[in-house]
Write an enzyme that holds these catalytic residues in place. Structure first.
Site, PDB file in Angstrom:
ATOM      1  N   GLU A  28      -0.123   2.131  -5.184  1.00  0.00           N
ATOM      2  CA  GLU A  28       1.100   2.564  -4.485  1.00  0.00           C
ATOM      3  C   GLU A  28       2.267   1.641  -4.825  1.00  0.00           C
ATOM      4  O   GLU A  28       3.395   2.090  -4.994  1.00  0.00           O
ATOM      5  CB  GLU A  28       0.887   2.625  -2.968  1.00  0.00           C
ATOM      6  CG  GLU A  28      -0.296   3.472  -2.505  1.00  0.00           C
ATOM      7  CD  GLU A  28      -0.385   4.853  -3.128  1.00  0.00           C
ATOM      8  OE1 GLU A  28       0.659   5.432  -3.449  1.00  0.00           O
ATOM      9  OE2 GLU A  28      -1.526   5.343  -3.320  1.00  0.00           O
ATOM     10  N   HIS A  86       3.739   2.474  -8.190  1.00  0.00           N
ATOM     11  CA  HIS A  86       4.561   3.689  -8.179  1.00  0.00           C
ATOM     12  C   HIS A  86       6.049   3.370  -7.989  1.00  0.00           C
ATOM     13  O   HIS A  86       6.899   4.203  -8.298  1.00  0.00           O
ATOM     14  CB  HIS A  86       4.146   4.604  -7.023  1.00  0.00           C
ATOM     15  CG  HIS A  86       3.131   5.651  -7.399  1.00  0.00           C
ATOM     16  ND1 HIS A  86       3.212   6.397  -8.548  1.00  0.00           N
ATOM     17  CD2 HIS A  86       2.019   6.102  -6.746  1.00  0.00           C
ATOM     18  CE1 HIS A  86       2.192   7.252  -8.586  1.00  0.00           C
ATOM     19  NE2 HIS A  86       1.452   7.095  -7.512  1.00  0.00           N
TER      20      HIS A  86
END
Ligand code: B3K
Ligand code: ZN
Length: 868
Positions: free
Chosen positions: A297, A300
């Site tokens: 995450e 990202h």
């Protein structure tokens, strides 16, 4: 059923008619009646004065254009169309939503006592009418108002601008995200939490506040997530030169979540499974999972957020690349070989199975009905393999050059897979024209290799033939550009330098033709080839190795992955042989030489324990099933079970010595300790099938000072159906019944219980106080594990497993279609089974297809499977 849902096609992409530069959102949070005011600044970009906004399940309260009530609009179930608009205007829309009633967990919903959001892929349209597509990037300002006692923390993306108190015990907070973003990255959280605070100083010297929000009482389980976050931030600077870009990074752990986690800008929302861990509640695998998801995450932020996707067909642009980055992160921090083995098992098992299923699609799909159905192993894991092949072809240096070019060229915009490949092509000068087919062609290529040695000319010939079988979505296949990594060995283990026509050649061969012949010269003796080293392409390999060659490679291959792979090939060979033996009523035996090869591994003290544990792990039932067009569930299970018994019996002394030798007095969570526990517990999983099993397992459970050892004992008792199983299960449940996350481990053991009456037990377990059909983690642990990891019982000839799946899917079709859509996959593969089972499975699929309120998610998969 009402009207059939419409498919969208990649080829039909059109730029948006309007763009939105800024959006100001006001949330007045109430359980059942939340008011959302959205004020957007809209610019017309085309001829059209009509604007079609997406919206689902919304109660429209009012529409204003430039502050004046607007009546020239039409509404449908999924859109709001405004007519006769000016070129530039401020649009104010007020909608009412019901977060408490939102069991689909998409849009704004309640997780326990907290409000939270999930907007990817198309959840923002359940919050307000909007251009809910990834290529519309706007600056978000968000004001949240809520009760102060129940929701002391009000969070959204970006930086906190202001806050204040209101009457009636309510308060408000205003956030602003300076980076324009698509709606899918929007997030809001309101709740009461414990917070773990820390900070990170970036390479350029900026201080970033780090905050992890967890349910009250869980602070002692947030540490590992924080360490992982700081490691991710440092790693991305060092390996990719990418620095974080806001002053704050927040992570919120919630219990009700459809998938693993979500990369919302500056405010990640995580399934608590991928945040919470301490030695009492989490296994080593959980720790490693947290490290990789936190990394994923975080990564990202650049690959997904700063550069996002033009349309959802491009999903692999951010997901394949980000999985590649998280895999590299885990490999740089831990064992590269073990990480590679884990990733390859996923490709060869469930991803290859997906390629062979009715859902087969390229990593960049061409046709989609429900986008949520395309967050798949193909888009993610095969997508990552495609990036890895580029990395193999370009090398680290040129790959990083390509990354820089890609990021700087597309920063702040929505890009395509083609943009990425082009940047790599320009950075390296390598022609990637044929390579691009990996993005558009689905299915698993097969490489058939044959070899020939000519002693007189000292030349060695490898003939490589590539084919890809037709898949459900694409009948015709073309040859791909396949990086094929090889090494040749002499009998004494020396590496033969690769030469063609007297010139040195690289060990990664480029296979591009349907049939290609590579002739190597100056090869002094018939060599042993190590093929597809590092699994250099996501393909199946066929080469007629002898047992001796495989045993040789298990010891002499220079790279650990190749050694492991040789071991797997040796096992695979005998698994195949014995599946046939069982079908013919013959007995199962393993040659002494094969057993000795594994004994050698077990006794080799120079090998990393974590690696030895992998060498000793048999391919699982699902992976083996993938080798067949017609799967004999019972024969495969019997062979795998017998192999375990045969190896355990033959190696009992060695297993026992290592088991006792590796006992750790103190618990620690470094990679060395994790590896030792892995090997010790692998030994236990074999010893469970010997006379010592019951005593060892029971003692380990009693003495365990960490969840890894506790679970290893319970799993061994479960798999080998030891008499102590019930006692351990009861004890565990008595200790942890208050904690759903920990109980998930127990639920998964109930789901995978090989006992004949497992279905009765599962149905009873659904009444357990810790179980809830509203919580996706519980459903996946108990029911998902039964459907996917208990093949013998799920495929029981009575059809009771299928019926049970049907009942559950009918319920979830209404309450949570996304979870239903994940669970249905095993039923979709009905064509792989015998006629009797096919009929029973199809019956359940037909019944689902006839549901009145069938969700798009299931509609898409059912029509693909049944209409084939
Ligand atoms: N991007 C999200 C997945 C969203 C899934 C929507 N059904 C998590 C991730 O891949 O990082
Ligand atoms: Zn992702």
């Amino acid at each position: 059923m009402a009207t059939s849902p419409q498919a969208k096609y990649r080829k039909d992409y059109q730029a948006p008619t309007h763009t939105i530069s800024d959006i100001e959102l006001f949330f007045d949070l109430h359980d059942n009646q939340t008011l959302v005011t959205a004020v957007s600044h809209v610019h017309q970009q085309s001829e059209s004065t009509t604007l079609v906004l997406d919206g689902e399940g919304l109660t429209l309260q009012s529409v204003k254009v430039n502050g004046v009530d607007w009546v020239d609009y039409t509404q449908s179930e999924s859109s709001l169309t405004l007519h006769q608009l000016p070129e530039l205007f401020t649009l104010t829309i007020i909608t009412q939503i019901d977060p408490q009633a939102n069991t689909a967990l998409e849009g704004l919903y309640k997780s326990g006592g907290a409000f939270c959001t999930q907007c990817e892929a198309e959840g923002f349209r359940r919050i307000t009418y909007y251009l809910d597509r990834p290529d519309v990037l706007a600056k978000y300002t968000t004001t949240i108002t809520a009760d102060k006692t129940l929701y002391p923390f009000l969070l959204s993306n970006g930086n906190k601008l202001a806050e204040g108190e209101l009457e009636n015990g309510r308060h408000w907070v205003k956030w602003q995200d300076p980076h324009p973003k698509p709606a899918y990255l929007f997030a809001l959280v309101a709740g009461d939490f414990d917070v773990l605070r820390d900070h990170f100083v970036t390479g350029s010297g900026r201080k970033v506040d780090l905050e992890i929000f967890v349910d009250k009482g869980n602070l002692d389980r947030a540490n590992h997530a924080m360490v992982s976050l700081k490691n991710s931030m440092r790693w991305d600077e060092q390996r990719f030169g990418l620095e974080y870009d806001l002053d704050i990074y927040m992570i919120v752990a919630v219990d009700f979540f459809n998938m693993g986690a979500m990369e919302n800008k500056g405010l990640n929302i995580f399934n608590s499974k991928f945040v919470l861990a301490n030695e009492k509640t989490a296994t080593d695998m959980d720790y490693l999972g947290i490290e990789s998801v936190i990394g994923h995450e975080y990564f990202h932020n650049w690959t997904g957020n700063r550069v996002t996707c033009r349309d959802w067909f491009q999903l692999s642009l951010k997901e394949g690349l980000t999985v590649f980055r998280d895999q590299e992160f885990s490999s740089d921090l831990g064992s590269r070989a073990v990480n590679r083995i884990h990733n390859v098992r996923i490709i060869r098992g469930p991803q290859f199975a997906e390629d062979a299923s009715p859902m087969s699609h390229p990593i960049r799909p061409d046709k989609v009905i429900e986008m949520n159905n395309f967050y798949t192993l193909t888009v993610y894991e095969k997508g990552s393999e495609v990036i890895r092949m580029l990395h193999t072809l370009l090398g680290e240096q040129d790959f990083q050059k390509g990354m820089k070019r890609y990021i700087s060229r597309h920063d702040g915009t929505a890009a395509t897979c083609e943009d990425f490949v082009l940047a790599m092509e320009e950075a390296s000068g390598i022609d990637l024209q044929q390579f691009r087919l990996w993005y558009s062609q689905s299915g698993t290529p097969l490489l058939k290799i044959s070899s020939d040695y000519q002693a007189s000319s000292e030349s060695y010939t490898l003939t490589v033939e590539q084919t890809t079988e037709p898949t459900a979505d694409q009948p015709d296949k073309q040859p791909l550009h396949i990086p094929f990594d090889i090494e040749l060995y002499q009998q004494d283990g020396t590496i033969v330098p690769l030469q063609c026509n007297g010139e040195a050649v690289h060990h990664v061969l480029s296979v591009t033709q349907p049939k290609q012949i590579f002739v190597f010269d100056n090869v002094p003796e018939r060599p042993i080839p190590s093929l597809l080293r590092e699994f250099s392409a996501p393909v199946k390999l066929e080469y007629d190795y002898t047992d001796q060659e495989l045993s040789f490679l298990m010891v002499h291959a220079t790279n650990e992955f190749a050694r492991w792979d040789a071991g797997q090939m040796l096992l695979a060979k005998y698994i195949r042989i014995h599946v046939e033996s069982v079908q013919q009523g013959k007995s199962i035996e393993l040659p002494d030489a094969v057993i000795d090869a594994f004994r050698g591994i077990l006794l080799n003290e120079t090998l990393e324990p974590a690696f030895v544990a992998e060498m000793l792990t048999l391919p699982n039932h699902n992976e083996v099933s993938g080798w067949y067009k017609q799967v004999d569930v019972d024969a495969i299970a019997q062979v795998l079970h017998q192999f375990k018994v045969i190896l355990a019996t033959a190696l009992v002394d060695e297993l026992s010595v290592i088991y006792h030798l590796l006992k750790q007095e103190e618990y620690s969570i470094d990679h060395k300790a994790i590896g030792q526990r892995a090997l010790r517990n692998t030994c236990l999983s074999y010893l469970a099938y010997t006379e010592q099993g019951e005593g060892l397992v029971y003692r380990q459970y009693r003495q365990a000072n960490n969840m890894t050892d506790t679970m290893a004992a319970m799993s061994a008792a479960n798999a080998a159906q030891l008499p102590c199983r019930e006692t351990l299960m009861d004890d565990f449940s008595a200790q942890w019944q208050h904690d759903g996350l920990v109980m998930d481990k127990w639920f998964a053991l109930q789901g995978t219980n090989p006992a004949e009456d497992v279905l009765l037990v599962i149905k009873r377990t659904m009444q357990h106080p810790a179980f809830s059909m509203k919580n996706p983690n519980r459903i996946r642990s108990l029911i998902g594990s039964f459907l996917t990891m208990n093949p013998v019982r799920f495929h029981a000839k009575t059809g009771e497993g299928y019926q049970f799946a049907g009942e559950i899917l009918r319920e979830l079709n209404t309450s949570n279609p996304q979870v239903a859509s994940r669970l249905i996959d095993p039923l979709l593969k009905f064509r792989l089974y015998d006629q009797h089972r096919q009929t029973l499975m199809k019956k359940e699929l037909d019944a689902l297809k006839n549901l009145d309120n069938l969700a798009n998610d299931l509609f898409e998969k059912l029509t693909k499977a049944l209409d084939q």
